[in-house]
Motif scaffolding. Structure first.
Motif, PDB file in Angstrom:
ATOM      1  N   LEU A 198       0.818  -1.211   0.000  1.00  0.00           N
ATOM      2  CA  LEU A 198       0.000   0.000   0.000  1.00  0.00           C
ATOM      3  C   LEU A 198       0.850   1.259   0.000  1.00  0.00           C
ATOM      4  CD1 LEU A 198      -2.644  -1.106   2.677  1.00  0.00           C
ATOM      5  CD2 LEU A 198      -2.953  -1.003   0.198  1.00  0.00           C
ATOM      6  N   CYS A 199       2.161   1.082  -0.021  1.00  0.00           N
ATOM      7  CA  CYS A 199       3.123   2.196   0.014  1.00  0.00           C
ATOM      8  C   CYS A 199       2.829   3.121   1.191  1.00  0.00           C
ATOM      9  CB  CYS A 199       3.099   2.980  -1.302  1.00  0.00           C
ATOM     10  SG  CYS A 199       4.643   3.868  -1.616  1.00  0.00           S
ATOM     11  N   LEU A 200       2.444   2.514   2.311  1.00  0.00           N
ATOM     12  CA  LEU A 200       2.141   3.228   3.549  1.00  0.00           C
ATOM     13  C   LEU A 200       1.100   4.321   3.313  1.00  0.00           C
ATOM     14  CD1 LEU A 200       5.709   3.528   5.110  1.00  0.00           C
ATOM     15  CD2 LEU A 200       4.131   1.603   5.095  1.00  0.00           C
ATOM     16  N   GLY A 201       0.175   4.035   2.405  1.00  0.00           N
ATOM     17  CA  GLY A 201      -0.938   4.950   2.163  1.00  0.00           C
ATOM     18  C   GLY A 201      -0.669   6.046   1.163  1.00  0.00           C
ATOM     19  N   VAL A 202       0.534   6.078   0.570  1.00  0.00           N
ATOM     20  CA  VAL A 202       0.863   7.111  -0.419  1.00  0.00           C
ATOM     21  C   VAL A 202       0.477   6.598  -1.804  1.00  0.00           C
ATOM     22  CG1 VAL A 202       2.686   8.519  -1.439  1.00  0.00           C
ATOM     23  CG2 VAL A 202       2.758   7.941   0.999  1.00  0.00           C
ATOM     24  N   ALA A 203      -0.511   7.198  -2.412  1.00  0.00           N
ATOM     25  CA  ALA A 203      -0.979   6.771  -3.736  1.00  0.00           C
ATOM     26  C   ALA A 203      -0.069   7.315  -4.826  1.00  0.00           C
ATOM     27  CB  ALA A 203      -2.410   7.236  -3.964  1.00  0.00           C
ATOM     28  N   TYR A 204      -0.017   6.586  -5.947  1.00  0.00           N
ATOM     29  CA  TYR A 204       0.821   7.023  -7.076  1.00  0.00           C
ATOM     30  C   TYR A 204       0.188   8.221  -7.773  1.00  0.00           C
ATOM     31  CZ  TYR A 204       2.993   7.080 -11.693  1.00  0.00           C
ATOM     32  OH  TYR A 204       3.638   7.468 -12.840  1.00  0.00           O
ATOM     33  N   ASP A 205       0.990   9.245  -7.974  1.00  0.00           N
ATOM     34  CA  ASP A 205       0.555  10.440  -8.703  1.00  0.00           C
ATOM     35  C   ASP A 205       1.622  10.751  -9.737  1.00  0.00           C
ATOM     36  OD1 ASP A 205      -0.262  12.874  -9.679  1.00  0.00           O
ATOM     37  OD2 ASP A 205      -0.742  13.725  -7.714  1.00  0.00           O
ATOM     38  N   ALA A 206       1.238  10.703 -11.010  1.00  0.00           N
ATOM     39  CA  ALA A 206       2.208  10.910 -12.091  1.00  0.00           C
ATOM     40  C   ALA A 206       2.890  12.266 -12.001  1.00  0.00           C
ATOM     41  CB  ALA A 206       1.516  10.753 -13.443  1.00  0.00           C
ATOM     42  N   ALA A 207       2.233  13.238 -11.381  1.00  0.00           N
ATOM     43  CA  ALA A 207       2.823  14.569 -11.272  1.00  0.00           C
ATOM     44  C   ALA A 207       3.961  14.619 -10.262  1.00  0.00           C
ATOM     45  CB  ALA A 207       1.741  15.583 -10.887  1.00  0.00           C
ATOM     46  N   ASP A 208       3.986  13.670  -9.335  1.00  0.00           N
ATOM     47  CA  ASP A 208       5.008  13.677  -8.279  1.00  0.00           C
ATOM     48  C   ASP A 208       6.201  12.773  -8.572  1.00  0.00           C
ATOM     49  OD1 ASP A 208       3.333  15.362  -6.877  1.00  0.00           O
ATOM     50  OD2 ASP A 208       2.360  13.720  -5.790  1.00  0.00           O
ATOM     51  N   TRP A 209       6.067  11.918  -9.580  1.00  0.00           N
ATOM     52  CA  TRP A 209       7.117  10.936  -9.848  1.00  0.00           C
ATOM     53  C   TRP A 209       7.479  10.957 -11.325  1.00  0.00           C
ATOM     54  CZ3 TRP A 209       9.042   8.685  -5.565  1.00  0.00           C
ATOM     55  CH2 TRP A 209       8.253   8.705  -4.423  1.00  0.00           C
ATOM     56  N   ASP A 210       8.748  10.707 -11.597  1.00  0.00           N
ATOM     57  CA  ASP A 210       9.188  10.639 -12.992  1.00  0.00           C
ATOM     58  C   ASP A 210       8.618   9.415 -13.697  1.00  0.00           C
ATOM     59  OD1 ASP A 210      10.643  12.949 -12.650  1.00  0.00           O
ATOM     60  OD2 ASP A 210      12.497  11.903 -12.142  1.00  0.00           O
ATOM     61  N   SER A 211       8.413   8.343 -12.950  1.00  0.00           N
ATOM     62  CA  SER A 211       7.862   7.128 -13.534  1.00  0.00           C
ATOM     63  C   SER A 211       7.242   6.297 -12.427  1.00  0.00           C
ATOM     64  CB  SER A 211       8.946   6.310 -14.243  1.00  0.00           C
ATOM     65  OG  SER A 211       9.900   5.832 -13.307  1.00  0.00           O
ATOM     66  N   GLU A 212       6.412   5.358 -12.825  1.00  0.00           N
ATOM     67  CA  GLU A 212       5.811   4.445 -11.855  1.00  0.00           C
ATOM     68  C   GLU A 212       6.881   3.570 -11.219  1.00  0.00           C
ATOM     69  OE1 GLU A 212       2.399   0.927 -11.648  1.00  0.00           O
ATOM     70  OE2 GLU A 212       2.710   2.063 -13.493  1.00  0.00           O
ATOM     71  N   ALA A 213       7.923   3.218 -11.993  1.00  0.00           N
ATOM     72  CA  ALA A 213       8.997   2.387 -11.460  1.00  0.00           C
ATOM     73  C   ALA A 213       9.717   3.090 -10.306  1.00  0.00           C
ATOM     74  CB  ALA A 213       9.983   2.041 -12.570  1.00  0.00           C
ATOM     75  N   GLU A 214       9.923   4.408 -10.428  1.00  0.00           N
ATOM     76  CA  GLU A 214      10.572   5.162  -9.361  1.00  0.00           C
ATOM     77  C   GLU A 214       9.701   5.173  -8.109  1.00  0.00           C
ATOM     78  OE1 GLU A 214      12.334   9.663  -8.479  1.00  0.00           O
ATOM     79  OE2 GLU A 214      11.379   9.186 -10.393  1.00  0.00           O
ATOM     80  N   TYR A 215       8.399   5.296  -8.300  1.00  0.00           N
ATOM     81  CA  TYR A 215       7.452   5.258  -7.176  1.00  0.00           C
ATOM     82  C   TYR A 215       7.522   3.920  -6.455  1.00  0.00           C
ATOM     83  CZ  TYR A 215       2.827   4.454  -5.066  1.00  0.00           C
ATOM     84  OH  TYR A 215       1.798   4.101  -4.239  1.00  0.00           O
TER      85      TYR A 215
END
Length: 724
Positions: A198-215
């Protein structure tokens, strides 16, 4: 008056001078004996207490210091523990308040899935993040549930989210193996693993990360601070959710290889069945993927996956989930892949369909998409077997030569595609669609199609003789035939079936070079075509898919074709399609009469000319060979009344082929593949015109070593009068 009987008090105390003891009574004797017995004991206690009350000064000092330190430490420990517990309680309470309802956590994919169906609506490939649907700890097979618990956290139902015993054991193992205490084994509970998913409740946001892999990489960090947050989050989950709810989240979000997220997707991906129906061996195989889903996936290495499953079955036995008999039976008969899973990700065809479809519904979809395609699995298998047979039996061992095949119907519906010798691949370089290579003489049918459309006929004559042109900026250009010979006046049919270069250039120049370019473009060859006279000889580059589609236009009577693999696109659970076929027959390029005449001429290429090795027993075949300069590329493209197929052969680095022309190995590959494709089909003739009086086209004399002039003349006479 005094009482003489009253005893007068003594003038002096009796104790001072003593007193005559009275006669002892029995009671006094008993009392005195008890006192005598106690007296030594009393004397001893008094002596010891005296010693204790007067210890050595050094001892007294040390004891005092130790007592003082103990009081300080104890005060610090219990106060610190109280503070830590208070902070921990507040942290857990805060996280608890931020946790959503469990239903919101079951599908955590950032991308959607793509399921590809063949022409019979059977699944043959999966792409994207596959999610088969929500499962719970109660609905999945108990064998899968037990396998996961036995593998990942055997004390799952007894701890409070964190296992100090597990952490201590992991630290001990890491140190004994020469690693850092937090490197390698983490000692994480299943609840902690779920918190990490669950990434400790941090949802993936494309605006905050260069890629999903980095997230994802950030979510998997193993620092001490991250571990502390993970522990707090896990304990909050234990308060918020039941054990089975936590397990349900894990079973739905865990990546299980092959693009499958969750137990249902993995079960369908590998075994073609619901997760509720998994056997112990199948459940163990899926549970075994959790440690290394990419490398242990059965589609990547079935044997390794089965070996891992055998270990899981042993753990299930040790923890009482399976009897000895059940364990032995399932280890002896390990799980195997379904037919769809054996096809892995659908090979080159699936790659092509995914790349040709709309990006927001294929490569970057956030929805679950169903793609119905034109693939015919029977034809795909036939093509792969035909290619393999030729390379196993006709090509020298160790050769790095490559080949590609495309099979389609006359309307451009692609039925099979092979983009290289390794057919069971995904994401590999596709030589059928991505490689642009010179076409050589395989381009010549479009030269003759233009001439026929301009009014020429199959029996018109052209002179095959030395021929040169002055090319502006390039100088004098003099094409030659492959044989190095000239055959004088020949018919268009003879020139095409023997792939003569000089007649092809002359016909192209007479019909109009720009007209040839236009006809080729309209038939679907979209690549840049050469501007000079070498256009007629296939100096331009094109893909095998384009060329095969252009030949399909000849078969269907002269109309353009757009090759397509997508029949219908819809969202999972929806009945109405969002889009339909992306190709098919387009506008007419040449007349039906011209197309039929060209088909008749191309049939002679196979029955009497350079394409003889492509013949199919009982079937009429029309086609054309192609060999480029220095034999860097060899082609054969042809068709029956049922299917069009194209074959390319060459090296990826443009190394010249040795002893290979389009009429050689490519024609044999075509024949071996198409013999298998046409198994069980009743032969039908080609839609070619039939001349009222079929002329006997002049054939080039095949002069052999030691052959005299009489033999040459006799051969020519036989060609003219003795051939049907």
């Amino acid at each position: 008056m005094s009482d003489s009987r009253r005893r007068k008090p003594p003038l002096v105390a009796e104790k001072r001078y003593g007193r005559k003891p009275s006669k002892p009574t029995s009671k006094s004797l008993v009392k005195n004996s008890r006192a005598l017995k106690k007296k030594p004991k009393s004397r001893t206690r008094s002596k010891n207490s005296k010693k204790k009350s007067n210890p050595n000064p050094i001892v007294r000092f040390v004891r005092a210091v130790c007592g003082w330190l103990f009081k300080i430490v104890w005060a610090f420990v219990w106060r610190s523990s109280l503070v830590v517990m208070l902070i921990l309680g507040l942290a857990v309470s805060y996280v608890y308040l931020t946790l959503p309802e469990v239903d919101e956590l079951l599908d955590g994919r950032a991308r959607g899935s793509v399921t590809l169906l063949d022409r019979d609506d059977k699944v043959f490939a999966w792409r994207g993040d596959q999610f088969g649907g929500v499962v719970t700890a109660d609905t999945v097979s108990e064998h899968l549930k037990h396998a996961v618990i036995a593998t990942e956290d055997k004390r799952f139902y007894w701890h409070f989210g964190v296992s100090p015993r597990g952490i201590a054991s992991a630290v001990r193992i890491n140190l004994s193996e020469g690693r850092g205490p937090l490197s390698g084994h983490g000692g994480s509970t299943l609840t902690q693993q779920t918190a990490k998913l669950l990434c400790l409740g941090v949802a993936y946001d494309a605006a905050d990360w260069d890629s999903e892999a980095e997230y994802v990489q950030d979510c998997r960090r193993g620092s001490i601070a991250r571990k502390a947050k993970e522990a707090v989050y896990a304990m909050a989950m234990e308060v918020k959710y039941t054990k089975d709810e936590i397990l349900s989240v894990y079973l739905n979000r865990a990546y299980m290889g092959g693009g499958a997220y969750g137990a249902e997707a993995a079960s369908q991906r590998y075994f073609g069945k619901p997760a509720a129906n998994l056997s112990p061996a199948e459940g163990a195989m899926i549970a075994g993927l959790l440690t290394a889903p990419s490398t242990l996936a059965p589609t990547a290495n079935l044997q390794r996956s089965q070996d891992r499953a055998a270990t899981i079955l042993r753990l299930m036995n040790e923890q009482g989930y399976l009897s000895d008999l059940e364990t032995a039976r399932n280890q002896k008969t390990p799980a195997t892949l379904s037919e769809a899973a054996k096809a892995k990700a659908g090979g080159y065809f699936a790659d092509w369909v995914m790349s040709s479809g709309p990006e927001f519904f294929t490569r970057n979809t956030t929805e679950d998409v169903i793609l119905k395609t034109t693939l015919d699995p029977r034809i795909q298998t036939a093509v792969e077997e035909g290619l393999k047979w030729v390379f196993d039996n006709k090509v020298r061992e160790g050769s790095k030569a490559q080949a590609a095949i495309v099979v389609m119907s006359a309307d451009g519906a692609v039925r099979a595609m092979v983009g290289g010798r390794q057919t069971k691949v995904s994401g590999a370089f596709n030589r059928a669609t991505q490689a642009k290579r010179q076409t050589g003489s395989a381009f010549k049918p479009f030269v003759y199609a233009t001439a026929l459309e301009k009014g020429a006929h199959y029996d018109d004559s052209v002179v095959d003789e030395p021929y040169c042109q002055n090319i502006a900026g390039s100088g004098r250009w003099c094409p030659k035939n492959y044989t190095g010979k000239y055959y004088g006046e020949v018919s268009l049919t003879f020139a095409l079936m023997n792939s003569l270069n000089i007649p092809a250039v002359k016909v192209s120049e007479k019909a109009g070079r720009e007209n040839v370019r236009t006809v080729a473009n309209m038939f679907g060859i979209e690549s840049d075509l050469a501007a000079g006279p070498a256009l007629a000889l296939g100096a331009s580059e094109s893909s095998l898919l384009e060329m095969t589609g252009a030949y399909a236009g000849i078969l269907n009577g002269g109309s353009s074709v757009t090759p397509y693999g997508l029949v219908e696109l819809r969202l999972l659970g929806e009945q109405n399609a969002l889009m339909g076929t992306g190709g098919g027959i387009g506008e007419r390029v040449i007349s039906d009469a011209a197309a039929r005449e060209l088909i008749w001429m191309m049939e002679k290429v196979v029955s009497e000319g350079t394409g003889g090795r492509a013949q199919l027993p009982g079937w009429q075949v029309a086609g054309k060979t192609g060999t480029t300069q220095a034999a860097r590329d060899a082609w054969f493209i042809g068709f029956t009344s049922e299917y069009v197929a194209g074959v390319w052969m060459g090296y990826d680095d443009n190394t010249p082929l040795t002893g290979v022309t389009g009429g050689g190995l490519p024609a044999e590959i075509w024949s071996q593949a198409m013999v298998r494709v046409h198994e069980g089909l009743a032969p039908r003739p080609l839609p070619a015109f039939v001349p009222k009086s079929q002329p006997k086209p002049k054939r080039a004399p095949q002069k052999k070593r030691g052959q005299g002039i009489d033999d040459v003349v006799n051969g020519i006479l036989k060609d003219i009068f003795g051939r049907n």
